[in-house]
Scaffold this motif. Sequence first.
Motif, short mmCIF file in Angstrom:
data_model
loop_
_atom_site.label_atom_id
_atom_site.label_comp_id
_atom_site.label_asym_id
_atom_site.label_seq_id
_atom_site.Cartn_x
_atom_site.Cartn_y
_atom_site.Cartn_z
N LEU A 227 0.84 -1.19 0.00
CA LEU A 227 0.00 0.00 0.00
C LEU A 227 0.89 1.24 0.00
O LEU A 227 1.81 1.35 0.80
N VAL A 228 0.59 2.16 -0.91
CA VAL A 228 1.29 3.44 -0.96
C VAL A 228 0.33 4.47 -0.38
O VAL A 228 -0.69 4.80 -1.00
N LEU A 229 0.62 4.97 0.81
CA LEU A 229 -0.35 5.76 1.57
C LEU A 229 0.17 7.16 1.89
O LEU A 229 1.39 7.38 1.96
N PRO A 230 -0.76 8.10 2.11
CA PRO A 230 -0.35 9.46 2.52
C PRO A 230 0.31 9.42 3.90
O PRO A 230 -0.13 8.67 4.78
N PRO A 231 1.34 10.21 4.12
CA PRO A 231 2.02 10.21 5.43
C PRO A 231 1.13 10.69 6.57
O PRO A 231 1.45 10.47 7.74
N THR A 232 0.01 11.35 6.23
CA THR A 232 -0.87 11.90 7.28
C THR A 232 -2.02 10.98 7.65
O THR A 232 -2.80 11.31 8.55
N CYS A 233 -2.18 9.85 6.98
CA CYS A 233 -3.32 8.98 7.31
C CYS A 233 -3.02 8.21 8.60
O CYS A 233 -1.86 7.94 8.93
N PRO A 234 -4.05 7.85 9.37
CA PRO A 234 -3.84 7.20 10.67
C PRO A 234 -2.94 5.97 10.64
O PRO A 234 -2.10 5.82 11.55
N PRO A 235 -3.07 5.06 9.66
CA PRO A 235 -2.20 3.87 9.69
C PRO A 235 -0.71 4.21 9.65
O PRO A 235 0.11 3.47 10.20
N ILE A 236 -0.36 5.31 8.99
CA ILE A 236 1.05 5.71 8.91
C ILE A 236 1.45 6.53 10.13
O ILE A 236 2.50 6.28 10.75
N GLU A 237 0.64 7.52 10.50
CA GLU A 237 0.98 8.36 11.65
C GLU A 237 1.21 7.54 12.91
O GLU A 237 2.16 7.77 13.65
N LYS A 238 0.34 6.56 13.16
CA LYS A 238 0.46 5.77 14.38
C LYS A 238 1.72 4.91 14.37
O LYS A 238 2.36 4.70 15.40
N ARG A 239 2.09 4.40 13.19
CA ARG A 239 3.29 3.56 13.10
C ARG A 239 4.57 4.36 13.30
O ARG A 239 5.61 3.81 13.65
N GLN A 240 4.53 5.64 13.04
CA GLN A 240 5.73 6.46 13.13
C GLN A 240 5.97 7.03 14.53
O GLN A 240 6.99 7.66 14.77
N ARG A 241 5.05 6.80 15.43
CA ARG A 241 5.25 7.25 16.81
C ARG A 241 6.14 6.27 17.57
O ARG A 241 6.07 5.06 17.36
N THR A 242 6.95 6.78 18.45
CA THR A 242 7.83 5.94 19.24
C THR A 242 7.07 5.31 20.41
O THR A 242 6.00 5.79 20.82
N ILE A 243 7.64 4.25 20.96
CA ILE A 243 7.06 3.62 22.14
C ILE A 243 7.02 4.62 23.30
O ILE A 243 6.04 4.68 24.05
N LYS A 244 8.07 5.41 23.44
CA LYS A 244 8.11 6.42 24.51
C LYS A 244 6.96 7.41 24.34
O LYS A 244 6.31 7.80 25.32
N HIS A 245 6.70 7.82 23.10
CA HIS A 245 5.59 8.75 22.83
C HIS A 245 4.26 8.10 23.20
O HIS A 245 3.40 8.73 23.84
N ASN A 246 4.07 6.83 22.80
CA ASN A 246 2.81 6.14 23.09
C ASN A 246 2.60 5.97 24.59
O ASN A 246 1.48 6.11 25.10
N LEU A 247 3.68 5.67 25.30
CA LEU A 247 3.57 5.50 26.75
C LEU A 247 3.26 6.81 27.44
O LEU A 247 2.41 6.88 28.34
N ARG A 248 3.91 7.89 27.00
CA ARG A 248 3.64 9.20 27.58
C ARG A 248 2.19 9.61 27.36
O ARG A 248 1.53 10.14 28.26
N ASN A 249 1.66 9.33 26.18
CA ASN A 249 0.25 9.64 25.90
C ASN A 249 -0.67 8.84 26.80
O ASN A 249 -1.68 9.35 27.31
N ALA A 250 -0.35 7.57 26.98
CA ALA A 250 -1.19 6.73 27.85
C ALA A 250 -1.20 7.27 29.28
O ALA A 250 -2.24 7.28 29.95
#
Length: 442
Positions: A227-250
Amino acid sequence: MNLVDMKKALFDGGIVGAGGAGFPTYAKLSDQAETVILNCAECEPLIKVDRQLMTDHVIEVLSGMQMLVEAMGAKEGIIAVKKSYTASIEAINSNIGSYKSLRLHILPDIYPAGDEVVLIYETTKKIVPQGKIPIMVGCVVVNVETVLNTYNKVTSDTNVVSKFVTVAGLVNHPVTVEVPVGITVKDLIDMAGGVSTEEHVLLMGGPMTGRICSQNDIVTKTTKALLVLPPTCPPIEKRQRTIKHNLRNAMSVCSQCSMCTTLCPRNLLGQSIKPHEFMRAIANGITDNVEPYLNSFFCCSCGLCEMYSCHQDLSPRRLLDEYKGRLRAKGVKIPDKQGKGVADSMREERRVPEHRLVNRLGLHSFDIPAPMSGCPKEIQEVKLMLRQNIGAPCVPAVKVGDTVTVGQQVAAPPEGALGTCLHASIAGKVTAVTDNYISVHA
């Protein structure tokens, strides 16, 4: 063909699950099987392979299913197809009467209908015990392309040398192509007429469970989509976040609304996975109760919690995957514990319609036909990865300078190890043999 001969044929032919993790198919077959289920749910949005194969190769697929049912001595084979796959359903109905052991089951258009635990419940109402495999309830689940490969091996001794792949998204001509195993992602993009915009990200696999890749990545026996997807779509944005970022958000945002658990497909089938309890534990540093952490093993990583359920844009699946990986690295095994063993009374009302998921992902404009095509270009070189499935990597049986033909065995797993044989996908000369791959140039 009896079960022993069938297993040998599938091992020799290099046949593995063509749509998931790539479990060697011979190892799935069992004389304890009562039901063989054909998975034509496609599961991931935008992928078209299974429905097209079911339409274009219906005789071969149904015949392959009949062979598997007879080899295992199963009572029946269920052809499970989503109700929106109307062309596939029409093709099946026109031919299934010739196969005494097979019946058609229409699946709802939900995600993840292709998850084997969900699929088994939808077709048989049996619940696979958590942490166990389908044969525990007398079921074997096989993919459409896997069955087509089985038919080809049994009837014409054809080994697995090609792969059907959907190329979609920001490409000029979305297409589903049959290509030699071992080509590059760049080759796939060229076959789809190139990308339609400079701003894009490449995703190998579906939008829910695929991984970000590069043009140099290699097509294997388990590659089902690019799949060739826009960098701003949710499937791409979420994959580009770091684990540290995800943990801080949680830690800062999670409101414990429990929607991730309420809509969790495995939780709705009585399993112990509760994403909201896991999020609470890691966000607050709770260590006096290990259950939320150990229950992470029962997550199937479908991604519904983070791509659809969470209204606060958190990533339970990514954090669960990270934690599972760390537990395994420390030698922690899947807990031997029972789930409820019954489906939630609200399960039907909480199933997620696929069209809503597609809209939530921002992919509606890409959900268009990707017509089936043969390989539109001559392939000059392939790189055959020695690890293409669950199990041990293959050991090369050729050396640099050897000449190989299409379908010739070039590698095999160590004796007694789980795995299947690997074959040359083009004719030519071996130009490289490493610990990771074999290169062949035409």
